[in-house]
Design a protein around this motif. Structure first.
Motif, PDB file in Angstrom:
ATOM      1  N   UNK A 494      19.260  42.923  23.033  1.00  0.00           N
ATOM      2  CA  UNK A 494      20.116  42.515  24.159  1.00  0.00           C
ATOM      3  C   UNK A 494      19.288  42.609  25.429  1.00  0.00           C
ATOM      4  N   UNK A 495      19.137  41.492  26.103  1.00  0.00           N
ATOM      5  CA  UNK A 495      18.371  41.438  27.349  1.00  0.00           C
ATOM      6  C   UNK A 495      19.347  41.503  28.525  1.00  0.00           C
ATOM      7  N   UNK A 496      19.233  42.540  29.352  1.00  0.00           N
ATOM      8  CA  UNK A 496      20.045  42.626  30.572  1.00  0.00           C
ATOM      9  C   UNK A 496      19.205  42.037  31.694  1.00  0.00           C
ATOM     10  N   UNK A 497      19.586  40.838  32.117  1.00  0.00           N
ATOM     11  CA  UNK A 497      18.775  40.069  33.050  1.00  0.00           C
ATOM     12  C   UNK A 497      19.259  40.327  34.477  1.00  0.00           C
ATOM     13  N   UNK A 498      18.580  41.225  35.174  1.00  0.00           N
ATOM     14  CA  UNK A 498      18.982  41.573  36.544  1.00  0.00           C
ATOM     15  C   UNK A 498      18.572  40.491  37.535  1.00  0.00           C
ATOM     16  N   UNK A 499      17.484  39.792  37.246  1.00  0.00           N
ATOM     17  CA  UNK A 499      17.044  38.660  38.065  1.00  0.00           C
ATOM     18  C   UNK A 499      16.964  37.433  37.162  1.00  0.00           C
ATOM     19  N   UNK A 500      17.607  36.356  37.572  1.00  0.00           N
ATOM     20  CA  UNK A 500      17.533  35.140  36.756  1.00  0.00           C
ATOM     21  C   UNK A 500      16.096  34.638  36.669  1.00  0.00           C
ATOM     22  N   UNK A 501      15.401  34.690  37.784  1.00  0.00           N
ATOM     23  CA  UNK A 501      14.039  34.163  37.855  1.00  0.00           C
ATOM     24  C   UNK A 501      13.034  35.306  37.673  1.00  0.00           C
ATOM     25  N   UNK A 502      12.264  35.254  36.587  1.00  0.00           N
ATOM     26  CA  UNK A 502      11.258  36.279  36.293  1.00  0.00           C
ATOM     27  C   UNK A 502       9.839  35.767  36.520  1.00  0.00           C
ATOM     28  N   UNK A 503       9.733  34.716  37.321  1.00  0.00           N
ATOM     29  CA  UNK A 503       8.420  34.090  37.537  1.00  0.00           C
ATOM     30  C   UNK A 503       7.422  35.104  38.111  1.00  0.00           C
ATOM     31  N   UNK A 504       7.861  35.903  39.072  1.00  0.00           N
ATOM     32  CA  UNK A 504       6.977  36.870  39.707  1.00  0.00           C
ATOM     33  C   UNK A 504       6.397  37.854  38.700  1.00  0.00           C
ATOM     34  N   UNK A 505       7.242  38.376  37.818  1.00  0.00           N
ATOM     35  CA  UNK A 505       6.801  39.314  36.787  1.00  0.00           C
ATOM     36  C   UNK A 505       5.810  38.646  35.839  1.00  0.00           C
ATOM     37  N   UNK A 506       6.156  37.455  35.359  1.00  0.00           N
ATOM     38  CA  UNK A 506       5.313  36.780  34.372  1.00  0.00           C
ATOM     39  C   UNK A 506       3.954  36.399  34.956  1.00  0.00           C
ATOM     40  N   UNK A 507       3.977  35.985  36.225  1.00  0.00           N
ATOM     41  CA  UNK A 507       2.702  35.666  36.888  1.00  0.00           C
ATOM     42  C   UNK A 507       1.857  36.929  37.056  1.00  0.00           C
ATOM     43  N   UNK A 695      24.390  44.299  56.296  1.00  0.00           N
ATOM     44  CA  UNK A 695      23.805  42.967  56.161  1.00  0.00           C
ATOM     45  C   UNK A 695      23.089  42.879  54.826  1.00  0.00           C
ATOM     46  N   UNK A 696      23.480  41.915  54.003  1.00  0.00           N
ATOM     47  CA  UNK A 696      22.866  41.759  52.680  1.00  0.00           C
ATOM     48  C   UNK A 696      22.557  40.279  52.486  1.00  0.00           C
ATOM     49  N   UNK A 697      21.600  39.809  53.296  1.00  0.00           N
ATOM     50  CA  UNK A 697      21.261  38.386  53.286  1.00  0.00           C
ATOM     51  C   UNK A 697      20.155  38.108  52.264  1.00  0.00           C
ATOM     52  N   UNK A 698      20.074  36.855  51.870  1.00  0.00           N
ATOM     53  CA  UNK A 698      19.116  36.517  50.820  1.00  0.00           C
ATOM     54  C   UNK A 698      18.703  35.040  50.901  1.00  0.00           C
ATOM     55  N   UNK A 699      17.406  34.797  50.939  1.00  0.00           N
ATOM     56  CA  UNK A 699      16.798  33.472  50.751  1.00  0.00           C
ATOM     57  C   UNK A 699      15.294  33.611  50.927  1.00  0.00           C
ATOM     58  N   UNK A 700      14.455  33.035  50.057  1.00  0.00           N
ATOM     59  CA  UNK A 700      14.817  32.361  48.801  1.00  0.00           C
ATOM     60  C   UNK A 700      15.490  33.321  47.810  1.00  0.00           C
ATOM     61  N   UNK A 701      16.100  32.695  46.801  1.00  0.00           N
ATOM     62  CA  UNK A 701      16.971  33.457  45.896  1.00  0.00           C
ATOM     63  C   UNK A 701      16.389  33.454  44.486  1.00  0.00           C
ATOM     64  N   UNK A 702      16.325  34.642  43.889  1.00  0.00           N
ATOM     65  CA  UNK A 702      15.756  34.778  42.541  1.00  0.00           C
ATOM     66  C   UNK A 702      16.822  34.853  41.460  1.00  0.00           C
ATOM     67  N   UNK A 703      18.078  34.604  41.820  1.00  0.00           N
ATOM     68  CA  UNK A 703      19.148  34.710  40.832  1.00  0.00           C
ATOM     69  C   UNK A 703      19.581  36.146  40.605  1.00  0.00           C
ATOM     70  N   UNK A 704      19.222  37.036  41.535  1.00  0.00           N
ATOM     71  CA  UNK A 704      19.539  38.453  41.362  1.00  0.00           C
ATOM     72  C   UNK A 704      20.958  38.771  41.841  1.00  0.00           C
ATOM     73  N   UNK A 705      21.456  39.917  41.389  1.00  0.00           N
ATOM     74  CA  UNK A 705      22.674  40.500  41.934  1.00  0.00           C
ATOM     75  C   UNK A 705      22.276  41.803  42.599  1.00  0.00           C
ATOM     76  N   UNK A 706      22.747  42.027  43.797  1.00  0.00           N
ATOM     77  CA  UNK A 706      22.313  43.179  44.560  1.00  0.00           C
ATOM     78  C   UNK A 706      23.095  44.434  44.198  1.00  0.00           C
ATOM     79  N   UNK A 707      22.391  45.446  43.674  1.00  0.00           N
ATOM     80  CA  UNK A 707      23.024  46.734  43.417  1.00  0.00           C
ATOM     81  C   UNK A 707      23.492  47.378  44.703  1.00  0.00           C
ATOM     82  N   UNK A 708      22.713  47.173  45.787  1.00  0.00           N
ATOM     83  CA  UNK A 708      23.122  47.715  47.088  1.00  0.00           C
ATOM     84  C   UNK A 708      24.459  47.137  47.516  1.00  0.00           C
TER      85      UNK A 708
END
Length: 837
Positions: A494-507, A695-708
């Protein structure tokens, strides 16, 4: 106990507003009125209406509607049965159903299979087996007989039958192999509508004119079925002495087809009583009660009944009753009615003459009033509950061994929101599972004080992997998760995907290994080879930089996972758009719901003035969190509003740290802006407690959900977010949403932030209202105890994913063939199918 009830008896075309439907409506109303302990889940496949309006149920009852297509083809067509099975099983698992109640088991509108309920106890109402007893009439066709016997087989295999009479119970026992202890008799009740009412002579006269009734009358209420014996009653009536026929009309009050009405009038004409027989056809309830009250007697010589509600309805209205001496009718009436042989016209006629001329009607009326005390809906509800609770005891003794889980995650002291998330989730999950945690090498975890959980470095997994029933990977877009990559592919879980986009990790992983081919292989998992090769060529010749946000990717992990958990509809939708076959479950990020804290005390602890209006932004300080536009808007606000403070709560990213420091210094904001650096969770939450606006602003967006953001909402704080991805899913009344910076100039964004904050400063009540709404939303949706139960359900979720592109095409073709290009139909069916995803 969680009890699901299929409401087919109430809403099915064959039972709605008829005997079975009215019975079940009254039964459930009384049941819900009595039982406030169990939770009830009403399952409706039939009509998109509010059951609340019909049943007036309390808070421990909820309802669920699933559209199965025109004529419910998804619920009965063999080709789509697997879809229906998965809807039912998903419903059972998602709602943790302990017991399922079938209210109309012979109705072919939907087709259940008892094997779907292996871990759920089952109950069904046994109305009667009249079609089997009169099989020559009702089951002469081979297909009809086979379908009926499938229903009988289903009843033989449920855990408990609730029969509406001893007669129905005995019929089932004598005709089929079934344990008598498996059947409880619950009887029926009379509704409050059926009662003795005062009707003046003038009112009676006017009412009778409505149905052309001129004299005293014998009333019969039955149905459009030969078994109701209306024809025999008319013939028996015609055999009475002429003076009785002249004194009493025969009024048949029930809905009849045109064919039946014509036939019964022909019978009356043939027997010379046409002028004395009245067929009212359908009458509304209030008219039916009035007819009962005005009738001299009620005659109900049905050939066979599972219960026979007209008998007790008439008694409740204070009207003497003539009925049959067989089936449930004799059982229910006993000595409170005059009994006849329904198969002997002469005996029915004899009974009519006797009750009209010789029987003490007042004695029958009084016995009737006493008899109906046995038949109340409160007693039916209690008997229903008693039958259910007998099965509950079996549920309680079922014990299962705890599953053992391997759980891959970073843990504190690693500076990661996912580390904190995992600590809280693990502590709660350990109640349900035995858990081993596998972390990266090079650090010693803290904050996991739970002797039920063991922690190992990941190199120990290979020697222990055979011990585990399930593997969970907490995956985020940071280097802390790099060690998991090899395990996800080799040991799917079971993969719990906290960020939709994992490009940064894979790179990061590919760059660390200096392996460009590995980077390409990662990207190939989501994109066309030619597209990625072109991108890599541009990267190599310097015409393009790393396209981390432009080329979101996760397939290198998602494609090898058995199940995926995400925290937003945004991420779930993206995953399924890429591959509909994926088994994806949205589970909200959690929050601890705590009591309100004293802001004054917290401000004192953190050396802030309580009187100031405090703005705060939380988490790793990165340009994607719009920190520089926030600082610039804040600088402008300080010109007009002196008593405001801004806290940047988190560690600045190296790429933005100098810019932040220089801006604060050059604009003399050091007394008004605090940059905390990385701090522990307790202090982090303290900063939320003292904040008035977050303030919990975001852009660009990695598909994450903010725990904060989840913590902020749970603490009832007014928050400003961008209307993007998962942030847009927070209800509008629980936050203030700004347009995405994607569509704004730099100055427009600064002005937008400035104006939104100022609007709140000028309207402090709005700050309070938004905060209160946020806290209520968190209580209902983010409470960690609810979130962990969803984890448990999904970990134990065993359904095979049957919804794929091929099956969707089949459904689409079926709709086109049967309904044409009906977009409304497609949309409604799609909503139901989405439940499986």
């Amino acid at each position: 106990m969680n009890i699901a009830i299929d409401v087919l008896a109430i809403l099915g075309a064959g039972s709605k507003n008829r005997g079975i439907g009215n019975y079940t409506t009254s039964q459930l109303k009384a049941l819900f009125n009595q039982d406030k302990e169990n939770k009830y889940f009403l399952l409706n496949f039939y009509e998109n209406i509010s059951l609340k309006e019909i049943l007036d149920y309390p808070d421990n009852v909820s309802e669920y509607y699933f559209y199965l297509g025109k004529n419910e083809y998804i619920g009965k067509e063999e080709g789509f049965k697997k879809i229906f099975e998965n809807i039912v099983k998903n419903f059972l698992e998602t709602n943790r159903i302990d017991l399922f109640y079938f209210t109309s088991p012979f109705d072919p509108t939907v087709s259940y299979d008892i094997s779907w309920f292996n871990n759920v106890r089952t109950v069904a109402t046994l109305w009667d087996i009249i079609p089997y007893i009169f099989k020559k009439k009702y089951l002469s066709d081979k297909t009809t007989y086979e379908n009926y016997m499938k229903s009988i087989s289903f009843l033989e295999n449920v855990d408990k039958l609730l029969a509406i009479s001893n007669s129905a119970k005995e019929d089932m026992i004598q005709n089929f192999k079934i344990n008598p202890e498996k059947i409880d008799v619950i009887y029926a009740g009379t509704d409050n509508d059926f009662r003795k009412i005062n009707i003046s002579f003038e009112e009676a006269l006017d009412f009778k004119k409505t149905y052309n009734i001129k004299d005293k009358f014998i009333m019969c209420t039955g149905g459009d079925d030969e078994r109701k014996n209306i024809e025999s009653l008319i013939v028996a009536y015609s055999k009475m002495p002429k003076e009785l026929i002249d004194e009493f009309q025969l009024v048949v009050a029930c809905k009849l087809s045109q064919h039946s009405e014509t036939h019964y009038y022909e019978v009356a004409k043939k027997n010379n009583v046409l002028e004395r027989v009245i067929l009212t056809n359908f009458v509304p309830l209030d008219h039916l009660v009035t007819l009962y009250n005005l009738a001299h007697i009620v005659a109900f010589p049905s050939k066979y009944e599972g219960f026979g509600l007209p008998v007790i309805e008439a008694m409740a209205c204070g009207t003497p009753v003539l009925t049959s001496n067989n089936s449930s009718l004799g059982e229910i009436a006993m000595d409170a009615a005059f009994l006849v042989d329904p198969f002997d016209v002469n005996d029915i006629s004899r009974g009519l003459v006797n009750i009209l001329t010789e029987v003490n009607l007042n004695k029958l009326i009084n016995r009737g009033f006493e008899r109906i005390k046995m038949f109340t809906w409160d007693k039916v509800a209690q008997s229903t509950l008693d039958g259910i609770e007998k099965i509950e005891s079996k549920i309680k003794v079922q014990k299962k061994l705890k599953k053992k889980i391997a759980f891959f995650t970073p843990l504190p002291p690693l500076q990661s929101g996912i580390s904190d998330y995992s600590v809280d989730v693990l502590n709660k999950l350990s109640k349900y599972f035995t858990i081993d945690v596998f972390i990266d090498k090079g650090y010693t975890p803290d904050n996991l004080y739970n002797n039920k959980i063991s922690v190992y470095t990941h190199n120990f997994f290979e020697s222990k992997q055979s011990e585990y029933d399930e593997i969970i990977y907490q995956m985020g877009n940071s280097s802390y998760h790099a060690y998991m990559l090899e395990y996800v592919k080799r040991n799917p879980g079971i993969l719990v995907l906290h960020d939709y986009n994992l490009h940064g990790l894979l790179h990061f992983v590919a760059q660390k290994e200096k392996n460009l081919d590995l980077y390409k292989q990662f990207l190939y998992e989501d994109y066309d080879i030619n597209y990625i090769d072109e991108y890599i060529n541009k990267l190599l010749n310097g015409t393009s930089g790393i396209q981390e946000y432009e080329i979101p990717t996760n397939g290198a992990l998602v494609n090898y996972s058995k199940k995926v958990i995400v925290h937003s509809d945004y991420s779930k939708k993206q995953l399924l758009l890429n591959n509909i076959n994926r088994n994806v479950r949205k589970i909200h990020h959690y929050a601890e719901i705590e009591e309100d804290v004293d802001k004054d005390e917290k401000c004192s602890n953190l050396n802030f003035e309580e009187s100031k209006l405090i703005l705060s932004a939380f988490g790793h300080i990165h340009e994607t969190k719009r920190i520089m536009p926030i600082l610039k808007a804040f600088k402008n606000l300080t010109i007009k509003y002196n008593n405001i403070q801004l806290n940047l709560v988190g560690k600045p990213d190296v790429n933005i740290e100098n810019e932040i420091t220089q801006f604060i210094s050059s604009n003399n904001l050091s007394s008004k802006v605090t940059v905390t650096g990385y701090i522990g969770l307790d202090e982090f939450e303290g900063y939320i407690d003292i904040s008035d606006i977050c303030l919990n602003l975001r852009y660009p967006y990695n598909g994450e959900t903010s725990g904060s953001l989840m913590r902020i909402l749970a603490k009832g704080k007014c928050t400003i977010v961008n209307n993007i991805g998962s942030f847009s899913e927070v209800p509008d009344e629980c936050c203030l949403k700004l347009e995405s910076p994607e569509f704004l100039t730099q100055q427009d964004e600064i002005d937008l932030i400035y104006n939104s904050i100022e609007s709140l400063i000028l309207n402090p009540n709005k700050i309070i209202t938004i905060g209160d709404n946020a806290r209520q939303y968190a209580k209902e949706n983010l409470d960690i105890d609810k979130i962990v139960l969803q984890y448990v359900d999904f970990i134990n979720y065993t359904l095979i994913n049957t919804l794929n592109a091929s099956l969707l095409n089949e459904i689409s073709e079926f709709i086109l063939k049967s309904s044409g290009p009906d977009l409304k139909e497609i949309h409604k069916v799609a909503q139901t199918l989405s439940y499986l995803k």
